[in-house]
Every structure is written in structure tokens, then in C-alpha cells.
Design a protein around this motif. Structure first.
Motif: not given
Length: 117
Positions: A56-58, A101-108
Motif C-alpha cells: 500500500f505505502y509503495h 513507512y520505513y521510519v515508523f511502520i517497517y521498523r514496528k
């Protein structure tokens, strides 16, 4: 689901390439016409992937990229290239979507998957 979306992704790429080819060849009418299927497919694919967070984010970033690309094209075609600053806003928005996405969601998501192992 991925197989059913793949044909739309391939069609989307073809529309996008045709739109940009019209742009570089200064084929204004066809270039403007190709905006509609290109954006429709980009948003359709994004909607279909709404439940798969990374996709979705990409795909949302791709939507902003195509909107920026479209504004830039229209600016060159009809507005003496004065719309480039507006196009830049959409390019930056796409980058911000990926940054979120990469700073918040991907890390979680990564931390959650690591804790399950």
C-alpha cells in the motif's frame, strides 16, 4: 491475489510508458488522454493492496510520483514549464510517504516479527 493484480500492474506500466513517450515526443493530446488510465490504474492497484501495508505505502508513493510527473508534463505542454514547483510538492509527498513507512511502520513490523521468532 497477487496474480490477479499482476495483469493490472503490467497494463499500468504500459500506460505510464505510453504517457511519458507522448510527453517526450510532444504528442500533447494523446499524452493528456493517457493521464486518465495511468492514474486510474495506479489508484486501483493501491486500493487493491490496501490490506498489505508495504505494498500500500509503495503504491501510494507511486501515485504521488505519477501525479507529479503528470503536473510536470502539463506544465511543459501548456504552462511554459511554470508548474514544476507544484510537481515538486507531489514528488516530495511521495518520498514522505516512503519515509513514514520505513521510519515508523517497517521498523514496528520488523520488531514484531523478530519478537515472534
Amino acid at each position: 491475489m497477487l496474480k490477479s493484480i499482476r495483469k493490472f500492474e503490467n497494463l499500468h506500466i504500459a500506460c505510464w510508458l505510453l504517457k511519458d513517450t507522448c510527453w517526450v515526443l510532444d504528442m500533447r493530446v494523446l499524452g493528456v488522454i493517457m493521464i486518465f488510465p495511468t492514474l486510474f490504474l495506479a489508484f486501483f492497484i493501491t486500493f487493491k493492496f490496501r490490506k498489505i501495508v508495504s505494498e500500500f505505502y509503495h503504491n501510494l508513493a507511486v501515485c504521488f510520483w505519477i501525479m507529479a510527473n503528470t503536473i510536470w508534463m502539463l506544465g511543459e505542454f501548456y504552462y511554459d514549464d511554470t508548474l514544476r514547483p507544484l510537481a515538486t510538492v507531489f514528488f516530495i509527498t511521495g518520498l514522505l510517504v516512503l519515509m513514514v513507512y520505513y521510519v515508523f511502520i517497517y521498523r514496528k513490523l520488523s520488531a514484531f516479527q523478530d519478537s515472534r521468532e
